[in-house]
Design an enzyme around this catalytic site. Structure first.
Site, short mmCIF file in Angstrom:
data_model
loop_
_atom_site.label_atom_id
_atom_site.label_comp_id
_atom_site.label_asym_id
_atom_site.label_seq_id
_atom_site.Cartn_x
_atom_site.Cartn_y
_atom_site.Cartn_z
NE ARG A 268 -0.79 -1.07 4.76
CZ ARG A 268 -0.44 -2.21 5.10
NH1 ARG A 268 -0.53 -3.34 4.50
NH2 ARG A 268 0.10 -2.34 6.32
CD GLU A 354 -4.41 -3.50 3.63
OE1 GLU A 354 -4.26 -4.98 3.34
OE2 GLU A 354 -3.30 -3.35 3.29
C1 G6Q Z 1 -0.74 -4.01 1.22
C2 G6Q Z 1 -0.77 -5.20 0.92
C3 G6Q Z 1 -2.26 -5.86 0.24
C4 G6Q Z 1 -1.65 -6.25 -1.69
C5 G6Q Z 1 -2.21 -6.57 -2.05
C6 G6Q Z 1 -1.55 -7.44 -3.03
O1 G6Q Z 1 -0.30 -3.83 1.55
O2 G6Q Z 1 -0.06 -5.61 0.97
O3 G6Q Z 1 -3.21 -4.85 -0.51
O4 G6Q Z 1 -0.72 -5.12 -1.97
O5 G6Q Z 1 -2.58 -7.75 -2.09
O6 G6Q Z 1 -0.07 -8.26 -3.44
P1 G6Q Z 1 0.48 -8.38 -4.61
O7 G6Q Z 1 1.31 -7.28 -5.12
O8 G6Q Z 1 1.92 -9.63 -3.70
O9 G6Q Z 1 -0.18 -9.32 -5.01
#
Ligand code: G6Q
Length: 537
Positions: A268, A354
């Site tokens: 994020r 989050e």
């Molecule tokens: C953010 C979280 C989450 C993540 C998504 C996608 O801080 O970790 O939102 O970005 O689950 O994850 P990937 O980039 O590993 O596909």
């Protein structure tokens, strides 16, 4: 003194609790004097921040400064920026990572705080610049020798929300003949709807997944590959990847180009890494992406100031803590008076909720104080015709954060009834802040407004790549400062795991059922499938 301290162990917290017994009344006589409006104002990195409409007085402001000092918030921020392992829970298994998204934009000095991470960011930028130049000079093109006009980012969560919000905010700066689209949801209609509107032969697909294992993204990558193949196109000529070094997607042979992000950049917080960089630079141009990084970096630097009136993200964080922990408000509305910021509240929902929706401290103990509020919002003035009723007269008090720009992006405006649309949008923003604060007494109780509802106004000249970078960093850093103060780990997301595990269990049970295997009759997920009429899914 240790850097990590429990919120309720801070002496200033008791002082603020006392002050909160009689907070400033915004609806009192002369509550918003011109002197007050002028003095509760600060200017940082091109943003003017007006907070006379918060329920604070000088005593509260001094105590908030003291809170920041006592909790060593700036020292924690500098520790984060320098590469200290801030993503951890002491004494328990946790991610144990550095938190270095700020290094991605610490490019404009010879002495970056985390030089290894900044070098890695520079390397990726160099690769990106070369890739874009090859697209421009035609050495990378489609099978017919035509240039690519569209990029589709396939990713979810942090690999979608920030880049998408930034793209929509800055669409006005797209290079001629270039655009971006996004596919995130595993709902097949998301991919189908986006792909149906594109000329796939001129489309680049940018699959973004830090872990390289996310169900939604890998599923959508397969859907897109099959759509390319069905259109007679070679996926290897159209698909680029952004992933974590060493992830299952780190397979350069499979892609037209591969870019990397690193484990010290949280999803994020990754919009200023290659996660946002590839799509944004393709659509907006490399220089505009650099401008975005420059704006973010300026705010990151302001974040090192100890004086809260010079450190805007810290000031915003502390006012949020005053509202949340001392005045007891449960939610925050982020209300941009800019249509281009359409998806910015959605990005902040993830970034804030989050990060700070946590129930244990960095010592692994249950928190005894409130942590992150519920964050939501929509662009004004649309919101005014939707949910502002509750803001003004509802039983829940919702602190509001208004965001506006003096000049529109397109500057295509007309004076109608003596005022331009830009004047109308800004007049509405100011009016809402005043109405929330001052209220209005009326003999008819149904027409009376209680007032005394806090808000702040954040105003810049124009929404540009530079100011958008600054706005992003203001909120990222605000969120980090609040997490430091609450002594929680703002950089992990264990709370999203359980749902994923259960979804996978349901999916494997569906497969087992299909194969004729017998399943446990008392499993709640099977009873739920039956009750929902989804047994035959
Ligand atoms: C953010 C979280 C989450 C993540 C998504 C996608 O801080 O970790 O939102 O970005 O689950 O994850 P990937 O980039 O590993 O596909």
């Amino acid at each position: 003194m240790d850097l990590f301290n429990n919120f309720d162990a801070l002496q200033t917290v008791q002082q603020l609790e006392k002050l909160a017994k009689k907070p400033y009344n915004l609806a009192g006589p002369d509550a918003l004097s011109p002197e007050r409006i002028a003095s509760y104002r600060t200017s940082v990195c091109g943003f003017d921040f007006l907070y006379s409409t918060q329920r604070v007085n000088q005593e509260v402001m001094q105590a908030l400064q003291q809170l920041a000092d006592e909790a060593q918030l700036v020292a924690q921020f500098k520790a984060m920026k320098s590469g200290t392992v801030m993503n951890k829970i002491i004494g328990y298994a946790s991610e144990e990572r550095q938190v270095l998204h700020t290094a991605c934009r610490d490019l404009f000095t010879d002495t970056p705080l985390a030089s290894k991470a900044t070098d890695e960011a520079r390397n990726q930028l160099t690769r990106l610049k070369k890739f874009l130049a090859e697209l421009d000079n035609g050495s990378i093109c489609n099978a017919k020798g035509e240039p690519f006009t569209t990029i589709v980012q396939v990713g979810i969560g942090g690999s979608d929300l920030g880049p998408r919000a930034l793209y929509l905010a800055l669409k006005r700066y797209c290079q001629k003949g270039r655009k971006a689209c996004f596919i995130a949801n595993v709902d097949p209609d998301d991919a189908a709807a986006v792909l149906s509107e594109l000329d796939l032969s001129k489309t680049l697909i940018n699959v973004v997944s830090k872990s390289g294992t996310t169900l939604e993204t890998l599923t959508n990558e397969k859907l897109v590959r099959s759509a390319l193949t069905a259109a007679g196109l070679d996926p290897a000529r159209h698909i680029v990847a952004v992933t974590g070094a060493g992830s299952p997607m780190d397979d350069p042979e499979k892609y037209l180009a591969s870019f990397y992000m690193y484990d010290y950049i949280g999803g994020r917080y990754s919009a200023t890494s290659m996660v946002g960089g590839v799509t944004l630079a393709f659509a907006l141009g490399y220089e505009n992406f650099l401008e975005l990084l420059r704006g973010a970096n300026a705010v990151d630097q302001a974040g090192e100031q100890e004086d809260i009136t010079k450190n805007l993200p810290l000031l915003m964080a502390l006012l949020g803590i005053w509202n949340r922990n001392f005045l007891g408000y449960n939610t925050v509305a982020v209300l941009p008076y800019s249509q281009a910021l359409l998806r910015f509240p959605a990005h902040l929902q993830q970034c804030d909720m989050e990060s700070n929706g946590k129930q244990v401290t960095r010592f692994g103990k249950p928190v005894q104080w409130k942590t992150g509020p519920i964050v939501w919002g929509e662009p004004g003035t649309n919101g005014q015709h939707a949910f502002y009723q509750l803001l003004h007269q509802g039983s829940e008090i919702v602190p509001a954060e208004f965001i506006g720009f003096r000049t529109s992006q397109y500057q295509q405006d007309l004076a109608i009834h003596g005022t331009t649309s830009q004047q109308k949008v800004l007049a509405n923003m100011l009016a809402q802040s005043l109405a929330l604060a001052l209220g209005r007494a009326d003999e008819n109780p149904n027409a009376s407004f209680p007032g005394n509802r806090p808000s702040s106004l954040l105003i810049a000249d124009q929404l540009t790549p530079y100011s958008m970078g600054g706005l992003l960093a203001l909120y990222e850093n605000k969120i980090a400062f609040q997490g430091f103060c609450w002594n929680i780990n703002s950089f992990d997301q264990e709370g999203v795991q359980l749902g994923k595990v259960l979804a996978n269990r349901i999916l494997s049970e569906l497969t087992e059922k299909e194969e004729g295997k017998s399943l446990p009759s008392d499993a709640p997920e099977l009873a739920l499938l039956k009750a929902a009429g989804l047994e035959k899914l």
